[in-house]
Motif scaffolding. Structure first.
Motif, PDB file in Angstrom:
ATOM      1  N   GLN A   1       0.826  -1.078   0.077  1.00  0.00           N
ATOM      2  CA  GLN A   1       0.073   0.106  -0.115  1.00  0.00           C
ATOM      3  C   GLN A   1       0.885   1.220   0.014  1.00  0.00           C
ATOM      4  N   LEU A   2       2.074   1.362   0.748  1.00  0.00           N
ATOM      5  CA  LEU A   2       2.822   2.409   0.842  1.00  0.00           C
ATOM      6  C   LEU A   2       3.522   2.572  -0.463  1.00  0.00           C
ATOM      7  N   GLU A   3       3.745   1.522  -1.179  1.00  0.00           N
ATOM      8  CA  GLU A   3       4.260   1.524  -2.615  1.00  0.00           C
ATOM      9  C   GLU A   3       3.543   2.218  -3.525  1.00  0.00           C
ATOM     10  N   LYS A   4       2.242   1.804  -3.442  1.00  0.00           N
ATOM     11  CA  LYS A   4       0.997   2.343  -4.359  1.00  0.00           C
ATOM     12  C   LYS A   4       0.967   3.893  -4.312  1.00  0.00           C
ATOM     13  N   ILE A   5       1.052   4.354  -2.809  1.00  0.00           N
ATOM     14  CA  ILE A   5       0.873   5.583  -2.395  1.00  0.00           C
ATOM     15  C   ILE A   5       2.105   6.483  -2.900  1.00  0.00           C
ATOM     16  N   LEU A   6       3.180   5.992  -2.574  1.00  0.00           N
ATOM     17  CA  LEU A   6       4.426   6.522  -3.274  1.00  0.00           C
ATOM     18  C   LEU A   6       4.424   6.781  -4.680  1.00  0.00           C
ATOM     19  N   ASP A   7       4.055   5.705  -5.607  1.00  0.00           N
ATOM     20  CA  ASP A   7       4.177   5.600  -6.969  1.00  0.00           C
ATOM     21  C   ASP A   7       3.056   6.884  -7.391  1.00  0.00           C
ATOM     22  N   ALA A   8       2.035   7.004  -6.581  1.00  0.00           N
ATOM     23  CA  ALA A   8       1.218   7.914  -7.285  1.00  0.00           C
ATOM     24  C   ALA A   8       1.574   9.362  -6.905  1.00  0.00           C
ATOM     25  N   GLU A   9       2.223   9.562  -5.670  1.00  0.00           N
ATOM     26  CA  GLU A   9       2.543  10.844  -5.245  1.00  0.00           C
ATOM     27  C   GLU A   9       4.073  11.369  -5.450  1.00  0.00           C
ATOM     28  N   ALA A  10       4.750  10.481  -5.711  1.00  0.00           N
ATOM     29  CA  ALA A  10       6.240  10.813  -5.967  1.00  0.00           C
ATOM     30  C   ALA A  10       6.803   9.704  -7.211  1.00  0.00           C
ATOM     31  N   PRO A  11       6.449  10.000  -8.191  1.00  0.00           N
ATOM     32  CA  PRO A  11       6.747   8.742  -9.319  1.00  0.00           C
ATOM     33  C   PRO A  11       8.187   8.151  -9.566  1.00  0.00           C
ATOM     34  N   GLY A  12       9.339   9.091  -9.141  1.00  0.00           N
ATOM     35  CA  GLY A  12      10.468   8.734  -9.279  1.00  0.00           C
ATOM     36  C   GLY A  12      11.279   8.462  -8.121  1.00  0.00           C
ATOM     37  N   TRP A  13      10.391   8.044  -7.136  1.00  0.00           N
ATOM     38  CA  TRP A  13      10.885   7.762  -6.067  1.00  0.00           C
ATOM     39  C   TRP A  13      12.068   6.293  -5.977  1.00  0.00           C
ATOM     40  N   ARG A  14      11.548   5.459  -6.550  1.00  0.00           N
ATOM     41  CA  ARG A  14      12.428   4.173  -6.858  1.00  0.00           C
ATOM     42  C   ARG A  14      13.724   4.586  -7.460  1.00  0.00           C
ATOM     43  N   ALA A  15      13.913   5.284  -8.381  1.00  0.00           N
ATOM     44  CA  ALA A  15      15.181   5.643  -8.862  1.00  0.00           C
ATOM     45  C   ALA A  15      16.220   6.531  -8.152  1.00  0.00           C
ATOM     46  N   ARG A  16      15.695   7.151  -6.784  1.00  0.00           N
ATOM     47  CA  ARG A  16      16.339   8.199  -6.015  1.00  0.00           C
ATOM     48  C   ARG A  16      17.055   7.242  -5.250  1.00  0.00           C
ATOM     49  N   GLN A  17      16.741   5.862  -4.891  1.00  0.00           N
ATOM     50  CA  GLN A  17      17.103   5.105  -3.859  1.00  0.00           C
ATOM     51  C   GLN A  17      18.779   5.237  -3.979  1.00  0.00           C
TER      52      GLN A  17
END
Length: 76
Positions: free
Chosen positions: A60-76
């Motif tokens: 659920q948190l990943e779905k929320i982050l994907d909707a609100e901050a689309p590039g969050w996975r690349a910033r890791q």
């Protein structure tokens, strides 16, 4: 009875009976230790339930982050 017979009985006990007895004792202990106790089964069930809940929350948190901050996975 002569002295040889009195000495032979404890020697036979120590050489044959005692080792078999000790081995049988520890084999029994190891078999009991392999099984889970009721408390262990309850704890394992609780851990499984907690892990399932955490997995759901993470999704659920990943779905929320994907909707609100689309590039969050690349910033890791």
């Amino acid at each position: 009875m002569d002295l040889d017979a009195l000495v032979a009985v404890p020697i036979i006990f120590m050489v044959i009976v005692a080792p078999v007895w000790i081995i049988a004792h520890y084999v029994t202990k190891w078999r009991v230790a392999k099984t889970l106790s009721v408390d262990d089964e309850r704890m394992l069930s609780d851990l499984w339930h907690s892990a399932t809940e955490m997995d759901s929350r993470i999704q659920q948190l990943e779905k929320i982050l994907d909707a609100e901050a689309p590039g969050w996975r690349a910033r890791q």
